[in-house]
Design a protein around this motif. Structure first.
Motif, PDB file in Angstrom:
ATOM      1  N   TYR A 354     -24.971   6.564   4.120  1.00 54.41           N
ATOM      2  CA  TYR A 354     -25.259   7.803   3.617  1.00 54.41           C
ATOM      3  C   TYR A 354     -26.335   8.425   4.403  1.00 54.41           C
ATOM      4  CZ  TYR A 354     -29.009   5.565   1.137  1.00 54.41           C
ATOM      5  OH  TYR A 354     -30.123   4.793   0.878  1.00 54.41           O
ATOM      6  N   ILE A 355     -26.678   9.578   4.420  1.00 52.94           N
ATOM      7  CA  ILE A 355     -27.806  10.169   5.040  1.00 52.94           C
ATOM      8  C   ILE A 355     -27.574  11.900   4.747  1.00 52.94           C
ATOM      9  CG2 ILE A 355     -26.708  11.155   7.205  1.00 52.94           C
ATOM     10  CD1 ILE A 355     -30.150   9.772   7.083  1.00 52.94           C
ATOM     11  N   PRO A 356     -28.780  12.305   4.102  1.00 47.10           N
ATOM     12  CA  PRO A 356     -30.241  11.906   3.808  1.00 47.10           C
ATOM     13  C   PRO A 356     -30.419  11.161   2.697  1.00 47.10           C
ATOM     14  CG  PRO A 356     -30.352  14.102   3.573  1.00 47.10           C
ATOM     15  CD  PRO A 356     -28.822  13.772   3.922  1.00 47.10           C
ATOM     16  N   ASN A 357     -31.542  10.957   2.326  1.00 49.83           N
ATOM     17  CA  ASN A 357     -32.130  10.299   1.196  1.00 49.83           C
ATOM     18  C   ASN A 357     -31.552  10.774   0.007  1.00 49.83           C
ATOM     19  OD1 ASN A 357     -33.204   8.041   2.672  1.00 49.83           O
ATOM     20  ND2 ASN A 357     -35.378   8.906   2.513  1.00 49.83           N
ATOM     21  N   THR A 358     -31.481  12.129  -0.076  1.00 48.84           N
ATOM     22  CA  THR A 358     -31.042  13.058  -1.265  1.00 48.84           C
ATOM     23  C   THR A 358     -29.551  12.608  -1.405  1.00 48.84           C
ATOM     24  OG1 THR A 358     -30.715  14.803   0.325  1.00 48.84           O
ATOM     25  CG2 THR A 358     -32.812  14.757  -0.926  1.00 48.84           C
ATOM     26  N   SER A 359     -29.117  11.986  -0.708  1.00 50.53           N
ATOM     27  CA  SER A 359     -27.565  11.847  -0.874  1.00 50.53           C
ATOM     28  C   SER A 359     -27.427  10.155  -1.583  1.00 50.53           C
ATOM     29  CB  SER A 359     -26.662  11.638   0.534  1.00 50.53           C
ATOM     30  OG  SER A 359     -26.664  12.732   1.322  1.00 50.53           O
ATOM     31  N   GLN A 360     -28.500   9.675  -1.768  1.00 49.99           N
ATOM     32  CA  GLN A 360     -28.376   8.052  -2.224  1.00 49.99           C
ATOM     33  C   GLN A 360     -27.889   8.095  -3.637  1.00 49.99           C
ATOM     34  OE1 GLN A 360     -32.273   5.666  -3.458  1.00 49.99           O
ATOM     35  NE2 GLN A 360     -31.514   4.570  -1.389  1.00 49.99           N
ATOM     36  N   ASP A 409     -36.270   9.040  10.790  1.00 52.88           N
ATOM     37  CA  ASP A 409     -37.596   8.960  11.301  1.00 52.88           C
ATOM     38  C   ASP A 409     -38.662   9.785  11.184  1.00 52.88           C
ATOM     39  OD1 ASP A 409     -39.344   6.868  12.399  1.00 52.88           O
ATOM     40  OD2 ASP A 409     -39.069   7.647  14.567  1.00 52.88           O
ATOM     41  N   THR A 410     -38.906  10.455   9.818  1.00 51.67           N
ATOM     42  CA  THR A 410     -39.780  11.358   9.665  1.00 51.67           C
ATOM     43  C   THR A 410     -39.873  11.745   8.145  1.00 51.67           C
ATOM     44  OG1 THR A 410     -40.563  13.662   9.824  1.00 51.67           O
ATOM     45  CG2 THR A 410     -38.047  13.334   9.961  1.00 51.67           C
ATOM     46  N   LEU A 421     -39.152  25.047  14.231  1.00 51.76           N
ATOM     47  CA  LEU A 421     -39.520  23.547  14.144  1.00 51.76           C
ATOM     48  C   LEU A 421     -38.137  22.682  13.603  1.00 51.76           C
ATOM     49  CD1 LEU A 421     -41.615  21.552  14.004  1.00 51.76           C
ATOM     50  CD2 LEU A 421     -42.129  22.174  11.538  1.00 51.76           C
ATOM     51  N   ARG A 422     -37.551  23.175  12.881  1.00 50.23           N
ATOM     52  CA  ARG A 422     -36.209  22.326  12.256  1.00 50.23           C
ATOM     53  C   ARG A 422     -35.384  22.232  13.606  1.00 50.23           C
ATOM     54  NH1 ARG A 422     -34.375  25.822   8.693  1.00 50.23           N
ATOM     55  NH2 ARG A 422     -33.431  26.994  10.051  1.00 50.23           N
ATOM     56  N   ARG A 423     -35.130  23.110  14.633  1.00 50.66           N
ATOM     57  CA  ARG A 423     -34.648  22.668  15.797  1.00 50.66           C
ATOM     58  C   ARG A 423     -34.897  21.618  16.446  1.00 50.66           C
ATOM     59  NH1 ARG A 423     -33.312  28.446  15.147  1.00 50.66           N
ATOM     60  NH2 ARG A 423     -35.063  28.694  16.448  1.00 50.66           N
ATOM     61  N   ALA A 424     -36.468  21.747  16.734  1.00 52.58           N
ATOM     62  CA  ALA A 424     -37.002  20.585  17.494  1.00 52.58           C
ATOM     63  C   ALA A 424     -36.963  19.376  16.938  1.00 52.58           C
ATOM     64  CB  ALA A 424     -38.574  21.105  17.871  1.00 52.58           C
ATOM     65  N   MET A 425     -37.191  19.318  15.648  1.00 50.18           N
ATOM     66  CA  MET A 425     -37.390  17.971  14.659  1.00 50.18           C
ATOM     67  C   MET A 425     -36.270  17.365  14.812  1.00 50.18           C
ATOM     68  SD  MET A 425     -39.744  19.114  11.528  1.00 50.18           S
ATOM     69  CE  MET A 425     -39.455  17.716  10.645  1.00 50.18           C
ATOM     70  N   SER A 426     -34.970  18.014  14.630  1.00 52.05           N
ATOM     71  CA  SER A 426     -33.654  17.604  14.487  1.00 52.05           C
ATOM     72  C   SER A 426     -33.124  16.773  15.434  1.00 52.05           C
ATOM     73  CB  SER A 426     -32.372  18.646  14.065  1.00 52.05           C
ATOM     74  OG  SER A 426     -32.338  19.268  14.916  1.00 52.05           O
ATOM     75  N   ARG A 427     -33.644  16.995  16.840  1.00 49.06           N
ATOM     76  CA  ARG A 427     -33.291  16.216  17.814  1.00 49.06           C
ATOM     77  C   ARG A 427     -33.591  14.674  17.799  1.00 49.06           C
ATOM     78  NH1 ARG A 427     -35.073  20.924  20.479  1.00 49.06           N
ATOM     79  NH2 ARG A 427     -33.449  22.568  20.938  1.00 49.06           N
ATOM     80  N   TYR A 428     -34.657  14.542  17.118  1.00 46.94           N
ATOM     81  CA  TYR A 428     -35.449  13.166  17.202  1.00 46.94           C
ATOM     82  C   TYR A 428     -35.624  12.569  15.910  1.00 46.94           C
ATOM     83  CZ  TYR A 428     -36.348  15.072  21.757  1.00 46.94           C
ATOM     84  OH  TYR A 428     -36.451  15.876  22.922  1.00 46.94           O
ATOM     85  N   THR A 429     -34.622  13.019  15.033  1.00 50.61           N
ATOM     86  CA  THR A 429     -34.887  12.480  13.492  1.00 50.61           C
ATOM     87  C   THR A 429     -34.114  11.140  13.094  1.00 50.61           C
ATOM     88  OG1 THR A 429     -34.705  14.960  12.986  1.00 50.61           O
ATOM     89  CG2 THR A 429     -34.360  13.457  11.013  1.00 50.61           C
ATOM     90  N   GLY A 454     -24.371  23.194  10.160  1.00 51.97           N
ATOM     91  CA  GLY A 454     -23.834  22.030  11.150  1.00 51.97           C
ATOM     92  C   GLY A 454     -24.665  21.956  12.110  1.00 51.97           C
ATOM     93  N   THR A 455     -25.798  22.474  12.230  1.00 53.72           N
ATOM     94  CA  THR A 455     -26.867  22.007  13.311  1.00 53.72           C
ATOM     95  C   THR A 455     -27.150  20.551  13.321  1.00 53.72           C
ATOM     96  OG1 THR A 455     -27.904  24.340  13.179  1.00 53.72           O
ATOM     97  CG2 THR A 455     -29.118  22.743  14.403  1.00 53.72           C
ATOM     98  N   THR A 456     -27.710  20.095  12.432  1.00 53.03           N
ATOM     99  CA  THR A 456     -27.902  18.473  12.295  1.00 53.03           C
ATOM    100  C   THR A 456     -26.831  17.933  12.827  1.00 53.03           C
ATOM    101  OG1 THR A 456     -29.704  19.036  10.619  1.00 53.03           O
ATOM    102  CG2 THR A 456     -29.055  16.741  10.834  1.00 53.03           C
ATOM    103  N   LEU A 457     -25.569  17.831  12.405  1.00 57.95           N
ATOM    104  CA  LEU A 457     -24.462  17.265  12.617  1.00 57.95           C
ATOM    105  C   LEU A 457     -24.219  17.236  14.154  1.00 57.95           C
ATOM    106  CD1 LEU A 457     -21.662  17.852  10.130  1.00 57.95           C
ATOM    107  CD2 LEU A 457     -22.667  15.658  10.510  1.00 57.95           C
ATOM    108  N   ARG A 458     -24.247  18.547  14.715  1.00 63.68           N
ATOM    109  CA  ARG A 458     -24.036  18.706  16.057  1.00 63.68           C
ATOM    110  C   ARG A 458     -25.034  18.335  16.983  1.00 63.68           C
ATOM    111  NH1 ARG A 458     -24.291  23.878  15.889  1.00 63.68           N
ATOM    112  NH2 ARG A 458     -22.055  24.495  15.353  1.00 63.68           N
ATOM    113  N   GLU A 459     -26.503  18.659  16.773  1.00 64.45           N
ATOM    114  CA  GLU A 459     -27.178  18.167  17.550  1.00 64.45           C
ATOM    115  C   GLU A 459     -27.962  16.867  17.516  1.00 64.45           C
ATOM    116  OE1 GLU A 459     -30.196  21.195  17.413  1.00 64.45           O
ATOM    117  OE2 GLU A 459     -28.994  22.811  18.073  1.00 64.45           O
ATOM    118  N   THR A 460     -27.846  16.145  16.346  1.00 66.25           N
ATOM    119  CA  THR A 460     -28.286  14.939  16.298  1.00 66.25           C
ATOM    120  C   THR A 460     -27.465  13.792  15.731  1.00 66.25           C
ATOM    121  OG1 THR A 460     -30.453  15.971  15.692  1.00 66.25           O
ATOM    122  CG2 THR A 460     -30.499  13.688  15.207  1.00 66.25           C
ATOM    123  N   LEU A 461     -26.807  14.107  14.299  1.00 63.89           N
ATOM    124  CA  LEU A 461     -26.221  12.931  13.687  1.00 63.89           C
ATOM    125  C   LEU A 461     -25.204  12.608  14.134  1.00 63.89           C
ATOM    126  CD1 LEU A 461     -26.563  11.322  11.226  1.00 63.89           C
ATOM    127  CD2 LEU A 461     -25.351  12.984   9.829  1.00 63.89           C
TER     128      LEU A 461
END
Length: 626
Positions: A354-360, A409-410, A421-429, A454-461
């Protein structure tokens, strides 16, 4: 510029004993600080703190405020500054009551702004001061009104010249306008009865009709809101919208009366059982008089069917509330049958994470129900087949394979950060753990709580999970497809940003059905300015030609990175499951398009019109607000 306050954290507290009856003069301040800390998830853009002093002499302020927006997280540094100031004050053996943040009442705020400014002027609490205490007002809120422009224009019709255009200040000035009217009426009563001007202050303070004033102030509001505040003469209040869209909970102890946006914050900070915490009913206000006597009063007509925000439960609130924890587990469990079918019941070659922690919490519910499905299948196989001992051992050896594979990792939450900031952070999360998934052989199922843009899915996860090289990747969302903007408090205000809307438009083009877009726009144009525009969601037609499965498949295509080679499936929670998991939180307009107020329908139709016209904006407003 619009100063909108989405999903913010509100804290309101009134001491019920004299200050010298507590073990420390800053007892109340400590409780407020803990309540801010427990609700830190509700905003990282700004933090504010206000103290009300009932016994401030003339020449001394009765409202003290401190607000901070930088550095991040602002609430932490604000509280640290206040703590250091108190230690210095205490060391000087100064009068504790003279310390700015020692008082009878408190108001604190954690701001979650989305597309407005991020300065101190945007941060709550906001104050309207007058030379009479009865005319002074301080408020902080968790709200969004769909008709802020209309209310702003109404202020001008009342003869005002508002100094700010934001809806926070519009609410403040509207409440202030009617505050002045009620105070003036009481003053004239006192004058006619022979009271002196000085005596009139006490007359007004004793008789001020808070519920009537709140009713008049909120009469034209369309949206979701919890507004908390203080009058300079000692009356305190917290009011909640008639639909109960925004959350508010209160707790009464011998020491204090406290209100917060999350129930768990109250019962954890005050160390009481969860059942001691009560929900402030929709259309009601908690009102406390200058002597500390309080009551719950209805200030307007409640809606026939409350529509408490379901996304608050699915994602935003912290999961340490026993009710929210149970609800999220149920959401996960309800996804289990479809996920089991999607993997063809091949539990031996499937790993769940799972991801993120709110899905636990939803993840635990999913695992438990998958175990039930597996056990039932094992039982039926044993019943229907004459198994050898070896086959029986192999069958009973099957287990659900659950792993914690993805690390965020944040500590920041990209969903509630500013857009850039969201876009920048999501690449290295995210980081992953290798050597658990067997490459090219294991299917990987990853549970998420929601998929908005869908940004986090596409760009990072997806890129991160792709490094594990699973034979197949399934992303499961415990929330349904988010198809419509929210105009009552969540950062989903732009229709064109929603990945489900993008998928529906892409399918219309793929199937040569673009006339649906043209027809929908024509309907919106025809209805604009009529009651129908505020009663019908014409955007529903965009989704009507397609099944949920078709839209989910198209979403999977749209979020797939160009170099992503793993077969990808996305599964969403059916919208009808929400009533099973969240029976008391029926606010589902972002999933179904069924808005609870006229303003919601008006705004979604405007949002589509602006999309069709190529006016890409973060939020739809009437043409008059341009």
């Amino acid at each position: 510029m619009r100063y909108l306050c989405f999903m913010c954290g509100v804290i309101w507290l009134r001491l019920l004993k004299p200050i010298d009856a507590y073990d420390s003069p800053v007892w109340g301040l400590r409780k407020v600080a803990l309540l801010m800390q427990k609700q830190r998830n509700r905003g990282q853009d700004g933090a504010g703190l206000l103290t009300y002093k009932a016994h401030a002499p003339a020449g001394k302020p009765y409202f003290y405020t401190k607000k901070l927006v930088k550095p991040a997280p602002p609430w932490k540094f604000l509280l640290e500054e206040v703590r250091q100031a108190w230690e210095s004050w205490e060391a000087q053996k100064a009068d504790p009551y003279e310390f700015p943040f020692v008082g009878e009442g408190y108001l604190a705020h954690l701001r979650y702004g989305t597309f407005s400014g991020y300065g101190l002027e945007d941060t709550h609490p906001v104050v309207r001061l007058g030379s009479w205490r009865s005319r002074s007002l301080a408020i902080a809120g968790n709200f969004n009104l769909t008709n802020a422009e209309e209310l702003f224009q109404r202020l001008q019709e009342l003869g005002q010249h508002p100094l700010h255009r934001g809806d926070t200040y519009t609410i403040l000035e509207r409440m202030g306008h009617f505050l002045d009217e009620f105070v003036e009426e009481l003053y004239q009563e006192a004058k006619n009865q022979g009271y002196s001007k000085a005596e009139a202050n006490t007359y007004i303070q004793e008789r001020f009709p808070v519920a009537a004033w709140l009713e008049r102030s909120a009469r034209r509001w369309d949206g979701g809101y919890v507004i908390a505040g203080w009058l300079g003469n000692g009356w305190g209040f917290v009011l909640r919208d008639p639909l109960g869209i925004r959350p508010a909970y209160y707790l009464v102890t011998e020491e204090a009366l406290a209100v917060a946006s999350e129930a768990a914050a109250l019962h954890n900070v005050f160390g009481v059982p969860p059942e001691r915490v009560q929900e402030l009913p929709p259309a009601h206000a908690l009102v406390v008089n200058p002597e500390g006597k309080w009551q719950i009063e209805r200030f307007t007509e409640p809606a026939p069917k409350p529509t408490r925000c379901s996304f608050e439960r699915i994602y935003f609130s912290r999961g340490n509330s026993p009710h929210i924890y149970t609800e999220r587990k149920t959401l996960g469990a309800l996804l289990a049958p479809e996920i089991a079918r999607a993997i063809d019941y091949n539990f031996d070659r499937t790993i769940f994470t799972y991801i993120p922690n709110t899905s636990q919490a939803a993840f635990w519910g999913l695992l438990k129900e998958l175990e039930n499905i597996l056990i039932l299948r094992q039982f039926r196989q044993i019943q229907s087949q004459n198994l050898s001992e070896e086959d029986l051992r192999a069958l009973l050896h099957q287990r659900i394979r659950a792993e914690y594979l993805v690390w965020k990792d944040t500590q920041s939450r990209t969903f509630i950060s500013s857009p850039d900031l969201r876009r920048a952070m999501s690449r290295y999360t995210y980081d992953v753990i290798y050597n658990i998934v067997e490459p090219e052989k294991d299917t990987l199922v990853c549970l998420d709580d929601s998929i908005v843009r869908g940004t986090t899915l596409r760009e990072t996860l997806l890129k991160t999970l792709g490094r594990l090289r699973p034979a197949r990747l399934i992303i499961a969302s415990s929330a349904p497809q988010i198809r419509y903007p929210d105009f009552y408090g969540i950062d989903m205000a732009s229709l064109h940003e929603l990945i489900a809307f993008q998928a529906a438009v892409a399918l219309l083009k793929e199937y040569n059905l673009t006339e649906v877009l043209d027809h929908t726009y024509a309907l919106c144009q025809r209805a604009y300015g009529t009651e129908d525009f505020s009663r019908n969601n014409y955007v529903k037609a965009i989704y009507a030609p397609f099944t949920e499965a078709q839209i989910a498949a198209k979403i999977a295509e749209l979020v797939r990175p160009a170099d992503f080679t793993v077969p990808l499936t996305i599964i969403f929670q059916p919208a009808e499951n929400l009533q099973k998991a969240l029976p008391n939180h029926r606010g589902d307009w972002y999933f179904t398009g069924n808005y609870p107020t006229p303003g919601g329908y008006r705004q979604v139709n405007l949002s589509f019109m602006q999309f069709y016209e190529g006016k890409v904006q973060r939020r739809a407003y009437d043409a008059t607000s341009a």
